[in-house]
Motif scaffolding. Structure first.
Motif, PDB file in Angstrom:
ATOM      1  N   LYS A   1      10.354   1.747  -5.119  1.00  0.00           N
ATOM      2  CA  LYS A   1       9.608   2.977  -5.400  1.00  0.00           C
ATOM      3  C   LYS A   1       9.540   3.950  -4.236  1.00  0.00           C
ATOM      4  O   LYS A   1       9.435   5.155  -4.441  1.00  0.00           O
ATOM      5  CB  LYS A   1       8.189   2.620  -5.855  1.00  0.00           C
ATOM      6  N   LYS A   2       9.590   3.432  -3.020  1.00  0.00           N
ATOM      7  CA  LYS A   2       9.468   4.306  -1.853  1.00  0.00           C
ATOM      8  C   LYS A   2      10.820   4.417  -1.164  1.00  0.00           C
ATOM      9  O   LYS A   2      11.206   3.554  -0.381  1.00  0.00           O
ATOM     10  CB  LYS A   2       8.412   3.764  -0.887  1.00  0.00           C
ATOM     11  N   LYS A   3      11.526   5.497  -1.465  1.00  0.00           N
ATOM     12  CA  LYS A   3      12.896   5.654  -0.990  1.00  0.00           C
ATOM     13  C   LYS A   3      13.003   5.701   0.530  1.00  0.00           C
ATOM     14  O   LYS A   3      14.009   5.302   1.103  1.00  0.00           O
ATOM     15  CB  LYS A   3      13.510   6.916  -1.599  1.00  0.00           C
ATOM     16  N   LYS A   4      11.973   6.215   1.187  1.00  0.00           N
ATOM     17  CA  LYS A   4      12.042   6.368   2.637  1.00  0.00           C
ATOM     18  C   LYS A   4      11.318   5.246   3.376  1.00  0.00           C
ATOM     19  O   LYS A   4      11.155   5.303   4.591  1.00  0.00           O
ATOM     20  CB  LYS A   4      11.452   7.720   3.039  1.00  0.00           C
ATOM     21  N   LYS A   5      10.891   4.227   2.643  1.00  0.00           N
ATOM     22  CA  LYS A   5      10.159   3.124   3.263  1.00  0.00           C
ATOM     23  C   LYS A   5      11.078   2.254   4.108  1.00  0.00           C
ATOM     24  O   LYS A   5      10.745   1.880   5.228  1.00  0.00           O
ATOM     25  CB  LYS A   5       9.498   2.277   2.167  1.00  0.00           C
ATOM     26  N   PHE A   6      12.241   1.910   3.558  1.00  0.00           N
ATOM     27  CA  PHE A   6      13.186   1.041   4.256  1.00  0.00           C
ATOM     28  C   PHE A   6      14.539   1.743   4.338  1.00  0.00           C
ATOM     29  O   PHE A   6      15.263   1.818   3.341  1.00  0.00           O
ATOM     30  CB  PHE A   6      13.340  -0.296   3.529  1.00  0.00           C
ATOM     31  N   ILE A   7      14.865   2.255   5.511  1.00  0.00           N
ATOM     32  CA  ILE A   7      16.140   2.939   5.693  1.00  0.00           C
ATOM     33  C   ILE A   7      16.878   2.342   6.890  1.00  0.00           C
ATOM     34  O   ILE A   7      16.266   1.817   7.822  1.00  0.00           O
ATOM     35  CB  ILE A   7      15.962   4.458   5.891  1.00  0.00           C
ATOM     36  N   CYS A   8      18.190   2.437   6.835  1.00  0.00           N
ATOM     37  CA  CYS A   8      19.024   1.900   7.907  1.00  0.00           C
ATOM     38  C   CYS A   8      18.828   2.717   9.182  1.00  0.00           C
ATOM     39  O   CYS A   8      18.880   3.947   9.158  1.00  0.00           O
ATOM     40  CB  CYS A   8      20.491   1.922   7.480  1.00  0.00           C
ATOM     41  N   LYS A   9      18.620   2.017  10.272  1.00  0.00           N
ATOM     42  CA  LYS A   9      18.385   2.680  11.552  1.00  0.00           C
ATOM     43  C   LYS A   9      19.648   3.338  12.089  1.00  0.00           C
ATOM     44  O   LYS A   9      19.573   4.259  12.913  1.00  0.00           O
ATOM     45  CB  LYS A   9      17.872   1.647  12.569  1.00  0.00           C
ATOM     46  N   LEU A  10      20.799   2.909  11.605  1.00  0.00           N
ATOM     47  CA  LEU A  10      22.058   3.402  12.159  1.00  0.00           C
ATOM     48  C   LEU A  10      22.727   4.495  11.334  1.00  0.00           C
ATOM     49  O   LEU A  10      23.573   5.215  11.846  1.00  0.00           O
ATOM     50  CB  LEU A  10      23.035   2.233  12.339  1.00  0.00           C
ATOM     51  N   CYS A  11      22.376   4.595  10.048  1.00  0.00           N
ATOM     52  CA  CYS A  11      23.021   5.635   9.236  1.00  0.00           C
ATOM     53  C   CYS A  11      22.050   6.399   8.344  1.00  0.00           C
ATOM     54  O   CYS A  11      22.419   7.423   7.766  1.00  0.00           O
ATOM     55  CB  CYS A  11      24.147   5.036   8.387  1.00  0.00           C
TER      56      CYS A  11
END
Length: 208
Positions: A73-83
């Motif tokens: 549900k939270k698209k920006k909660k878990f994002i790749c640190k490198l891309c």
């Protein structure tokens, strides 16, 4: 009650696997089969593990369910640190959470594509290539907009048609520039936190 500690590994495609998963052997079999990536991605989650249903994993069912809810549900909660891409796999998230919670070691969230590039020691090359692709796409969007404006003025077409083309072209430009910015930030993070480690690892392998 005794709890089962996760034991993580990263396969050749950058996917995080858990050796304590009740279907671990099945995952290894799938990896050896052709055209099994989708099936593996679908099964590679805590919710297919017996320890989840027995609630005897280091991570409780409540925590796992919360992680899954946030992931979906939270698209920006878990994002790749490198891309900057969204992390799609639950085990990648739990891998980072586990080391932070148990050992107070911060492991950045890294997607499968970046993990694979790191393992092959091609991350810098891959990032520069992807950055250039996004730049070319953004420039193409600008070129398309200029072409549309020229076409409209030459053929005296209503200004309304410019707006029809302007919105999607502007969207493509912004998205590609944003992705390029994320790649650049990830590349800088890599140089500050990973490069020394991989250089040392490479030197040690040459010495051997």
């Amino acid at each position: 009650m005794e709890y089962v500690d996760p034991s993580f590994e990263i396969d050749s495609d950058g996917r995080v696997l858990c050796r304590a998963h009740s279907n671990y052997d099945f995952f290894l079999e799938l990896e050896c089969q052709e055209n099994s990536a989708r099936c593996l991605d679908r099964e590679l989650t805590c919710k297919t593990c017996e320890h989840y249903y027995n609630d005897d994993c280091y991570f409780s069912k409540e925590i796992i369910d919360q992680v899954e809810t946030n992931r979906l549900k939270k698209k920006k909660k878990f994002i790749c640190k490198l891309c900057g891409n969204k992390i799609d796999r639950m085990l990648t998230i739990l891998y980072s959470l586990y080391f932070k919670d148990k050992y107070n070691v911060k492991i950045p969230l890294i997607c499968c594509a970046c993990h694979a590039a790191l393992k092959e020691d091609k991350f810098e090359e891959s990032s520069k290539y992807r950055s250039n692709i996004f730049l070319y796409n953004a420039l193409y969007a600008v070129y398309s907009l200029i072409s549309v404006i020229f076409f409209i003025f030459v053929y005296q077409i209503g200004f309304f048609y410019l707006l029809i083309f302007l919105v999607p072209i502007a969207y493509l430009f912004i998205i590609n520039m944003k992705k390029r910015k994320n790649i650049k930030a990830g590349l800088q993070f890599y140089k500050e936190n990973f490069l020394e480690y991989y250089d040392e690892k490479s030197n040690n392998s040459h010495e051997i």
